[in-house]
Motif scaffolding. Structure first.
Motif, short mmCIF file in Angstrom:
data_model
loop_
_atom_site.label_atom_id
_atom_site.label_comp_id
_atom_site.label_asym_id
_atom_site.label_seq_id
_atom_site.Cartn_x
_atom_site.Cartn_y
_atom_site.Cartn_z
N SER A 1 -11.45 3.97 -2.56
CA SER A 1 -11.03 4.40 -3.89
C SER A 1 -10.68 5.89 -3.85
N HIS A 2 -9.55 6.23 -4.43
CA HIS A 2 -9.08 7.61 -4.47
C HIS A 2 -9.07 8.04 -5.93
N LEU A 3 -9.97 8.96 -6.26
CA LEU A 3 -10.20 9.33 -7.65
C LEU A 3 -9.89 10.81 -7.87
N HIS A 4 -9.71 11.17 -9.12
CA HIS A 4 -9.47 12.56 -9.46
C HIS A 4 -10.43 13.00 -10.55
N PRO A 5 -11.56 13.58 -10.14
CA PRO A 5 -12.55 14.03 -11.12
C PRO A 5 -11.95 15.08 -12.06
N MET B 1 -9.22 18.40 -7.74
CA MET B 1 -10.10 17.75 -6.78
C MET B 1 -9.62 16.33 -6.54
N HIS B 2 -9.66 15.95 -5.28
CA HIS B 2 -9.44 14.56 -4.89
C HIS B 2 -10.79 14.05 -4.37
N LEU B 3 -11.18 12.88 -4.83
CA LEU B 3 -12.45 12.31 -4.40
C LEU B 3 -12.18 10.94 -3.79
CU LIG Z 1 -5.96 12.62 -4.89
#
Ligand SMILES: [Cu+2]
Length: 267
Positions: free
Chosen positions: A96-100, A83-85
């Motif tokens: 902000s680009h996060l990876h849950p 997942m990319h958040l």
């Molecule tokens: Cu990502």
């Protein structure tokens, strides 16, 4: 449930301002195709401690399930992640680009700090196994002192220097509803020599996320030549309609990821 006091922030995920349910999510993807699986899965966004407060560690959970409430368990890797958040502030100045992390049973969690009070738009980008790439969005209200809003103004020139990298964006024909090329060119900001040592970031030379000024239209675009090391990185996309868009390009060099934002007006 692991978290006490969970509050369901969004079950029916209505897109603000358009009055349509998530089954007609406006989200589009690289190449401009609608998510064909949008009717088959839903995403429930929650925060562990509600309400979320700015400058405090906030755990966001995203439960992916089918329309009967049964967890969706299997996800394919998409650019090395399940997942990319993407989280943005209302005026799009915060990005902000996060990876849950995937906990199993369709549950993703991520801990983050929101810098100021206000509304944030979250976009979860994932690929349920055997289905199509899916994007689900949610508005999260964060309590705390608000930052003064920054106007979303189109950039006069599409050149910016970030971390010693001079980055120029060229768009071949800026217009809505048509496939177009975004070409980034990289130079060393000091020597002006072409940069040829970009590193793969999440399996590609770069990633581009595009949102319209209302943060309703989401596009996640991948390069046409993923293996490029510079001085150019090319992307192809379609702006769904005319308006102001913010474009974030994410690249890596010398082990460091840098994000280059540009704002354009699409006629
Ligand atoms: Cu990502």
């Amino acid at each position: 449930m692991r978290f006490s006091g969970l509050i369901v922030l969004s079950l029916a995920l209505f897109l603000s301002g358009c009055g349509k349910s998530q089954t007609t999510d406006h989200s589009v993807h690289g190449g401009g195709h609608e998510a064909g699986s949008a009717e088959q899965v839903q995403a429930i966004f929650q925060v562990a401690a509600s309400p979320a407060k700015s400058k405090e560690e906030t755990t966001v959970t995203i439960q992916i399930q089918d329309m009967n409430g049964k967890p969706v368990n299997d996800f394919d890797l998409n650019h090395e992640k399940k997942m990319h958040l993407i989280a943005v502030g209302k005026d799009l100045s915060y990005y902000s680009h996060l990876h849950p992390e995937y906990k199993g049973n369709g549950l993703f969690t991520i801990s983050t700090k929101f810098p100021a009070g206000g509304d944030y738009r979250l976009f979860a980008d994932f690929l349920p196994s055997g289905k199509e790439k899916t994007v689900k969005s949610h508005t999260l209200t964060v309590q705390g002192e608000k930052a003064s809003a920054v106007a979303i103004e189109p950039d006069r020139t599409l050149t910016k220097t970030i971390d010693g990298n001079e980055v120029t964006l060229n768009i071949d024909h800026l217009m809505a509803g048509m496939e177009l090329n975004l070409t980034y060119t990289f130079k060393d900001a000091v020597t002006k020599s072409p940069i040829q040592d970009l590193q793969p970031y999440l399996g590609a030379v770069g990633h581009v996320v595009i949102l319209d000024a209302n943060a309703d239209q989401y596009l996640h675009v991948h390069p046409t030549d993923e293996k490029s090391k510079g001085p150019e990185a090319k992307f192809m996309t379609t702006f769904p309609k005319s308006g102001v868009y913010k474009i974030w390009g994410e690249f890596q060099r010398g082990g460091k990821v840098f994000t280059v934002p540009f704002v354009v007006n699409v006629p």
